[in-house]
Design a protein around this motif. Sequence first.
Motif, PDB file in Angstrom:
ATOM      1  N   THR A  44       0.819  -1.207   0.000  1.00 44.57           N
ATOM      2  CA  THR A  44       0.000   0.000   0.000  1.00 44.57           C
ATOM      3  C   THR A  44       0.856   1.263   0.000  1.00 44.57           C
ATOM      4  OG1 THR A  44      -0.145   0.026   2.411  1.00 44.57           O
ATOM      5  CG2 THR A  44      -1.907  -1.116   1.224  1.00 44.57           C
ATOM      6  N   SER A  45       2.132   1.125   0.323  1.00 49.12           N
ATOM      7  CA  SER A  45       3.018   2.286   0.416  1.00 49.12           C
ATOM      8  C   SER A  45       3.597   2.629  -0.944  1.00 49.12           C
ATOM      9  CB  SER A  45       4.168   2.017   1.385  1.00 49.12           C
ATOM     10  OG  SER A  45       3.665   1.810   2.684  1.00 49.12           O
ATOM     11  N   LEU A  46       3.448   3.891  -1.340  1.00 42.73           N
ATOM     12  CA  LEU A  46       4.096   4.359  -2.547  1.00 42.73           C
ATOM     13  C   LEU A  46       5.599   4.415  -2.285  1.00 42.73           C
ATOM     14  CD1 LEU A  46       1.148   4.904  -3.172  1.00 42.73           C
ATOM     15  CD2 LEU A  46       1.825   7.086  -4.131  1.00 42.73           C
ATOM     16  N   PRO A  47       6.432   4.486  -3.321  1.00 47.27           N
ATOM     17  CA  PRO A  47       7.887   4.477  -3.111  1.00 47.27           C
ATOM     18  C   PRO A  47       8.333   5.478  -2.045  1.00 47.27           C
ATOM     19  CG  PRO A  47       7.413   4.299  -5.429  1.00 47.27           C
ATOM     20  CD  PRO A  47       6.095   4.548  -4.740  1.00 47.27           C
ATOM     21  N   ALA A  48       9.277   5.039  -1.220  1.00 48.49           N
ATOM     22  CA  ALA A  48       9.748   5.849  -0.086  1.00 48.49           C
ATOM     23  C   ALA A  48      10.399   7.151  -0.509  1.00 48.49           C
ATOM     24  CB  ALA A  48      10.727   5.023   0.756  1.00 48.49           C
ATOM     25  N   ALA A  49      10.786   7.277  -1.755  1.00 49.03           N
ATOM     26  CA  ALA A  49      11.429   8.512  -2.222  1.00 49.03           C
ATOM     27  C   ALA A  49      10.474   9.701  -2.231  1.00 49.03           C
ATOM     28  CB  ALA A  49      12.006   8.301  -3.619  1.00 49.03           C
ATOM     29  N   PHE A  50       9.157   9.470  -2.215  1.00 49.30           N
ATOM     30  CA  PHE A  50       8.209  10.580  -2.177  1.00 49.30           C
ATOM     31  C   PHE A  50       8.168  11.172  -0.774  1.00 49.30           C
ATOM     32  CE2 PHE A  50       6.428   8.227  -5.827  1.00 49.30           C
ATOM     33  CZ  PHE A  50       6.458   9.255  -6.760  1.00 49.30           C
ATOM     34  N   ALA A  51       8.590  12.418  -0.668  1.00 51.66           N
ATOM     35  CA  ALA A  51       8.642  13.096   0.631  1.00 51.66           C
ATOM     36  C   ALA A  51       7.887  14.417   0.547  1.00 51.66           C
ATOM     37  CB  ALA A  51      10.100  13.355   1.023  1.00 51.66           C
ATOM     38  N   PRO A  52       7.325  14.859   1.679  1.00 57.60           N
ATOM     39  CA  PRO A  52       6.618  16.142   1.658  1.00 57.60           C
ATOM     40  C   PRO A  52       7.606  17.289   1.448  1.00 57.60           C
ATOM     41  CG  PRO A  52       6.778  15.317   3.912  1.00 57.60           C
ATOM     42  CD  PRO A  52       7.311  14.251   3.013  1.00 57.60           C
ATOM     43  N   LEU A  53       7.154  18.301   0.719  1.00 59.86           N
ATOM     44  CA  LEU A  53       7.973  19.484   0.486  1.00 59.86           C
ATOM     45  C   LEU A  53       8.352  20.147   1.808  1.00 59.86           C
ATOM     46  CD1 LEU A  53       9.252  21.446  -1.501  1.00 59.86           C
ATOM     47  CD2 LEU A  53       7.015  22.534  -1.764  1.00 59.86           C
ATOM     48  N   ARG A  54       7.440  20.147   2.758  1.00 59.48           N
ATOM     49  CA  ARG A  54       7.693  20.606   4.122  1.00 59.48           C
ATOM     50  C   ARG A  54       7.226  19.510   5.072  1.00 59.48           C
ATOM     51  NH1 ARG A  54      10.673  23.357   1.963  1.00 59.48           N
ATOM     52  NH2 ARG A  54      10.747  25.608   1.813  1.00 59.48           N
ATOM     53  N   GLU A  55       7.972  19.254   6.149  1.00 53.94           N
ATOM     54  CA  GLU A  55       7.668  18.131   7.044  1.00 53.94           C
ATOM     55  C   GLU A  55       6.252  18.155   7.594  1.00 53.94           C
ATOM     56  OE1 GLU A  55      10.647  17.787  10.073  1.00 53.94           O
ATOM     57  OE2 GLU A  55      12.087  16.900   8.680  1.00 53.94           O
ATOM     58  N   GLU A  56       5.700  19.327   7.805  1.00 51.28           N
ATOM     59  CA  GLU A  56       4.363  19.409   8.403  1.00 51.28           C
ATOM     60  C   GLU A  56       3.242  19.164   7.390  1.00 51.28           C
ATOM     61  OE1 GLU A  56       5.515  23.515   7.011  1.00 51.28           O
ATOM     62  OE2 GLU A  56       6.544  21.960   8.154  1.00 51.28           O
ATOM     63  N   MET A  57       3.564  19.047   6.116  1.00 54.41           N
ATOM     64  CA  MET A  57       2.528  18.856   5.097  1.00 54.41           C
ATOM     65  C   MET A  57       1.919  17.457   5.191  1.00 54.41           C
ATOM     66  SD  MET A  57       4.057  20.652   1.682  1.00 54.41           S
ATOM     67  CE  MET A  57       3.969  22.435   1.504  1.00 54.41           C
ATOM     68  N   LYS A  58       0.582  17.436   5.090  1.00 56.69           N
ATOM     69  CA  LYS A  58      -0.168  16.189   5.015  1.00 56.69           C
ATOM     70  C   LYS A  58      -1.153  16.339   3.862  1.00 56.69           C
ATOM     71  CE  LYS A  58      -1.311  14.028   8.949  1.00 56.69           C
ATOM     72  NZ  LYS A  58      -1.935  13.773  10.271  1.00 56.69           N
ATOM     73  N   LEU A  59      -1.502  15.220   3.254  1.00 62.12           N
ATOM     74  CA  LEU A  59      -2.525  15.264   2.217  1.00 62.12           C
ATOM     75  C   LEU A  59      -3.443  14.067   2.359  1.00 62.12           C
ATOM     76  CD1 LEU A  59      -1.496  13.001  -0.015  1.00 62.12           C
ATOM     77  CD2 LEU A  59      -0.176  14.906  -0.867  1.00 62.12           C
ATOM     78  N   ALA A  60      -4.688  14.269   1.970  1.00 61.86           N
ATOM     79  CA  ALA A  60      -5.681  13.194   1.987  1.00 61.86           C
ATOM     80  C   ALA A  60      -6.750  13.542   0.971  1.00 61.86           C
ATOM     81  CB  ALA A  60      -6.302  13.047   3.377  1.00 61.86           C
TER      82      ALA A  60
END
Length: 191
Positions: A44-60
């Motif tokens: 279920t996990s997309l590749p680990a290389a995808f990181a948030p532009l800023r650490e506090e960013m969340k998306l849903a």
Amino acid sequence: MNQNGKTTPSPFPIPLAEMRERYLNLYTGAVNDVLRFNYQMHATSLPAAFAPLREEMKLAGMAFTVKGGPDITTEGEFEMRAEMLEALYADSVVVWDCTGDTVTSQWGEVMTMAAIKIGCRGAVINGIRDTRAIVDQGFPVFHKYKANTGMLGRFRMYHYLKPILMGEVIVNPGDWIFGDIDGVISIPQAI
């Protein structure tokens, strides 16, 4: 409701806005554990290389899938991008299968402004540019790299709203996408 007056009905037993809020109060590790233990889903996990532009960013939001790749042809490219943006809907997360591209930026200031206007809730994409503008707009983007190289004549969109492959995970349009500091996961709409 997006700029075209389109409202996406919820395929879930609760409204999309409530679903988003529930996810945003969680973290991906907990959701991943539920998928693994309760549904026996191990990819279920997309590749680990995808990181948030800023650490506090969340998306849903619901997956709005896009497929593209390195390509030097340009005929019809702007028209396809315009069509894709017209099809984009509120409470979606744009997920791009970029066919391994590591050179171009598929997302920048203009795409961010258009996505926000429509009510899109984030993007998962290989390359970004115009980083300051994205940060200033507070738009959640999960990316692999930054590059100032634009798409035109180097990368093209092939289709959208069809199943795509992100690492080991097949992402279908309408699947739920959830991302935080620990990465991005895809939850099949059926569950």
